[in-house]
Design a protein around this motif. Structure first.
Motif, PDB file in Angstrom:
ATOM      1  N   SER A 117      12.162  -0.776   3.747  1.00 38.13           N
ATOM      2  CA  SER A 117      10.694  -0.430   3.317  1.00 38.13           C
ATOM      3  C   SER A 117      10.065   0.301   4.361  1.00 38.13           C
ATOM      4  CB  SER A 117       9.780  -1.710   3.154  1.00 38.13           C
ATOM      5  OG  SER A 117       8.685  -1.548   2.469  1.00 38.13           O
ATOM      6  N   ALA A 118      10.178  -0.263   5.608  1.00 40.12           N
ATOM      7  CA  ALA A 118       9.678   0.455   6.786  1.00 40.12           C
ATOM      8  C   ALA A 118      10.082   1.882   6.968  1.00 40.12           C
ATOM      9  CB  ALA A 118       9.743  -0.546   8.154  1.00 40.12           C
ATOM     10  N   GLY A 119      11.421   1.989   6.925  1.00 40.94           N
ATOM     11  CA  GLY A 119      12.044   3.200   7.115  1.00 40.94           C
ATOM     12  C   GLY A 119      11.856   4.214   5.838  1.00 40.94           C
ATOM     13  N   GLU A 120      11.636   3.452   4.587  1.00 42.50           N
ATOM     14  CA  GLU A 120      11.413   4.602   3.640  1.00 42.50           C
ATOM     15  C   GLU A 120       9.962   4.887   3.555  1.00 42.50           C
ATOM     16  OE1 GLU A 120       9.811   5.847  -0.098  1.00 42.50           O
ATOM     17  OE2 GLU A 120       9.189   3.740   0.925  1.00 42.50           O
ATOM     18  N   ALA A 121       8.982   4.067   3.809  1.00 43.90           N
ATOM     19  CA  ALA A 121       7.747   4.489   4.177  1.00 43.90           C
ATOM     20  C   ALA A 121       7.236   5.646   5.268  1.00 43.90           C
ATOM     21  CB  ALA A 121       6.892   3.202   4.243  1.00 43.90           C
ATOM     22  N   LEU A 122       8.186   5.131   6.318  1.00 40.56           N
ATOM     23  CA  LEU A 122       8.172   6.391   7.492  1.00 40.56           C
ATOM     24  C   LEU A 122       8.343   7.529   7.150  1.00 40.56           C
ATOM     25  CD1 LEU A 122       8.853   4.236  10.497  1.00 40.56           C
ATOM     26  CD2 LEU A 122       6.715   5.058   9.991  1.00 40.56           C
ATOM     27  N   GLU A 123       9.497   7.618   6.055  1.00 41.65           N
ATOM     28  CA  GLU A 123      10.126   8.761   5.893  1.00 41.65           C
ATOM     29  C   GLU A 123       9.091   9.602   4.904  1.00 41.65           C
ATOM     30  OE1 GLU A 123      13.151  11.845   5.465  1.00 41.65           O
ATOM     31  OE2 GLU A 123      12.978  10.164   6.642  1.00 41.65           O
ATOM     32  N   ALA A 124       8.426   8.836   4.375  1.00 44.44           N
ATOM     33  CA  ALA A 124       7.399   9.491   3.200  1.00 44.44           C
ATOM     34  C   ALA A 124       6.182  10.046   4.036  1.00 44.44           C
ATOM     35  CB  ALA A 124       6.730   8.378   2.233  1.00 44.44           C
ATOM     36  N   THR A 125       5.824   9.680   5.216  1.00 46.18           N
ATOM     37  CA  THR A 125       4.973  10.220   5.947  1.00 46.18           C
ATOM     38  C   THR A 125       5.358  11.491   6.797  1.00 46.18           C
ATOM     39  OG1 THR A 125       5.705   9.195   8.075  1.00 46.18           O
ATOM     40  CG2 THR A 125       3.943   7.941   6.594  1.00 46.18           C
ATOM     41  N   LYS A 126       6.500  11.842   6.816  1.00 53.61           N
ATOM     42  CA  LYS A 126       6.955  13.248   7.395  1.00 53.61           C
ATOM     43  C   LYS A 126       6.274  14.266   6.889  1.00 53.61           C
ATOM     44  CE  LYS A 126      11.582  12.278   9.229  1.00 53.61           C
ATOM     45  NZ  LYS A 126      12.972  12.413   9.182  1.00 53.61           N
ATOM     46  N   PRO A 127       6.241  14.585   5.707  1.00 51.95           N
ATOM     47  CA  PRO A 127       5.463  15.708   4.895  1.00 51.95           C
ATOM     48  C   PRO A 127       4.019  16.111   5.806  1.00 51.95           C
ATOM     49  CG  PRO A 127       6.663  15.029   3.419  1.00 51.95           C
ATOM     50  CD  PRO A 127       6.717  14.191   4.508  1.00 51.95           C
ATOM     51  N   ARG A 128       3.365  14.920   5.858  1.00 49.69           N
ATOM     52  CA  ARG A 128       1.878  15.036   6.268  1.00 49.69           C
ATOM     53  C   ARG A 128       2.092  15.075   7.681  1.00 49.69           C
ATOM     54  NH1 ARG A 128      -0.643   9.781   3.522  1.00 49.69           N
ATOM     55  NH2 ARG A 128       0.136  10.216   1.629  1.00 49.69           N
ATOM     56  N   LEU A 129       2.942  14.790   8.460  1.00 49.33           N
ATOM     57  CA  LEU A 129       3.003  14.710   9.908  1.00 49.33           C
ATOM     58  C   LEU A 129       3.504  16.411  10.243  1.00 49.33           C
ATOM     59  CD1 LEU A 129       4.669  11.529  11.067  1.00 49.33           C
ATOM     60  CD2 LEU A 129       2.226  12.289  11.345  1.00 49.33           C
ATOM     61  N   SER A 178       0.787  -1.072  -0.024  1.00 49.09           N
ATOM     62  CA  SER A 178      -0.059  -0.002   0.077  1.00 49.09           C
ATOM     63  C   SER A 178       0.753   1.152   0.104  1.00 49.09           C
ATOM     64  CB  SER A 178      -1.000  -0.003   1.322  1.00 49.09           C
ATOM     65  OG  SER A 178      -0.349   0.157   2.254  1.00 49.09           O
ATOM     66  N   ARG A 179       2.089   1.233  -0.010  1.00 50.18           N
ATOM     67  CA  ARG A 179       2.681   2.453   0.074  1.00 50.18           C
ATOM     68  C   ARG A 179       2.834   3.428  -0.817  1.00 50.18           C
ATOM     69  NH1 ARG A 179       5.273   6.360  -0.551  1.00 50.18           N
ATOM     70  NH2 ARG A 179       7.229   6.879  -0.472  1.00 50.18           N
ATOM     71  N   PRO A 180       2.268   3.400  -2.092  1.00 52.82           N
ATOM     72  CA  PRO A 180       1.872   4.671  -2.957  1.00 52.82           C
ATOM     73  C   PRO A 180       0.447   5.398  -2.269  1.00 52.82           C
ATOM     74  CG  PRO A 180       2.309   2.827  -4.413  1.00 52.82           C
ATOM     75  CD  PRO A 180       2.200   2.150  -2.952  1.00 52.82           C
ATOM     76  N   PHE A 181      -0.333   4.565  -1.538  1.00 57.56           N
ATOM     77  CA  PHE A 181      -1.291   5.158  -1.170  1.00 57.56           C
ATOM     78  C   PHE A 181      -1.450   5.749   0.299  1.00 57.56           C
ATOM     79  CE2 PHE A 181      -2.404   1.983  -4.186  1.00 57.56           C
ATOM     80  CZ  PHE A 181      -2.496   2.700  -5.382  1.00 57.56           C
ATOM     81  N   THR A 182      -0.716   4.649   1.219  1.00 56.62           N
ATOM     82  CA  THR A 182      -0.752   4.922   2.718  1.00 56.62           C
ATOM     83  C   THR A 182       0.550   4.477   2.999  1.00 56.62           C
ATOM     84  OG1 THR A 182      -2.001   2.667   2.977  1.00 56.62           O
ATOM     85  CG2 THR A 182      -3.469   4.697   2.959  1.00 56.62           C
ATOM     86  N   PRO A 183       1.547   5.302   3.157  1.00 59.82           N
ATOM     87  CA  PRO A 183       2.657   5.082   3.457  1.00 59.82           C
ATOM     88  C   PRO A 183       3.011   4.258   4.875  1.00 59.82           C
ATOM     89  CG  PRO A 183       3.080   7.144   2.346  1.00 59.82           C
ATOM     90  CD  PRO A 183       1.428   6.700   2.730  1.00 59.82           C
ATOM     91  N   TRP A 184       2.169   4.862   5.920  1.00 55.62           N
ATOM     92  CA  TRP A 184       2.115   4.663   7.372  1.00 55.62           C
ATOM     93  C   TRP A 184       1.742   3.239   7.485  1.00 55.62           C
ATOM     94  CZ3 TRP A 184      -2.310   3.244   9.865  1.00 55.62           C
ATOM     95  CH2 TRP A 184      -3.611   3.819   9.300  1.00 55.62           C
ATOM     96  N   VAL A 185       0.702   2.652   6.604  1.00 64.36           N
ATOM     97  CA  VAL A 185       0.108   1.482   6.612  1.00 64.36           C
ATOM     98  C   VAL A 185       1.284   0.372   5.959  1.00 64.36           C
ATOM     99  CG1 VAL A 185      -1.574  -0.445   5.552  1.00 64.36           C
ATOM    100  CG2 VAL A 185      -2.314   1.811   6.519  1.00 64.36           C
TER     101      VAL A 185
END
Length: 147
Positions: free
Chosen positions: A132-144, A79-86
């Motif tokens: 993958s976990a680290g990269e996905a978490l990094e993608a959530t930073k702008p939203r957070l 689900s990375r392209p849609f929901t990085p945190w998931v």
């Protein structure tokens, strides 16, 4: 960064993440077969993490449950392209399941050497799941940071 570097990074990320997703979906589906349930049973009964599962459920239901978890985690990682945190949660779940699988190398008495060699590849999958976990978490930073 050159176009070739960008393309290579993107292609590498896609291949790394989605090959683990494919692996977990396929092996998750396999858990619904009697042959796979029989094959993993000795691993489960000697596992310090999963020993309780065959006692609670029968051999096939234990395998089915593991299959459901593997498929669910794979879909979460995908689900990375849609929901990085998931995707991050799914990636950490896959990493944890790979640690459990790697533990079979030391907890299963008289482990077939061919099976042991097959399990060793999970070390590479573990690395990809953690990345993958680290990269996905990094993608959530702008939203957070905008909250």
């Amino acid at each position: 960064m050159t176009t070739l570097q960008k393309w290579t990074l993107v292609a590498g990320q896609v291949v790394a993440r989605y090959s683990v997703v494919l692996f977990f979906v396929l092996f998750g589906v396999a858990k619904f077969t009697a042959a796979e349930a029989t094959a993993i049973h000795p691993l489960l009964v000697h596992s310090p993490f999963l020993f309780w599962l065959p006692g609670l459920l029968n051999q096939q239901l234990s395998s089915d449950l593991i299959g459901v978890v593997e498929i669910a985690l794979a879909l979460m990682m995908a689900s990375r392209p849609f929901t990085p945190w998931v995707s991050a949660i799914g990636s950490y779940g896959i990493a944890a399941s790979l640690v459990v699988t790697l533990s079979f190398l030391v907890t299963t008495p008289q482990l077939d050497p061919a099976l042991g060699a097959f399990i060793v590849k999970d070390l590479t999958l573990l690395g990809v799941a953690l990345w993958s976990a680290g990269e996905a978490l990094e993608a959530t930073k702008p939203r957070l940071s905008s909250l």
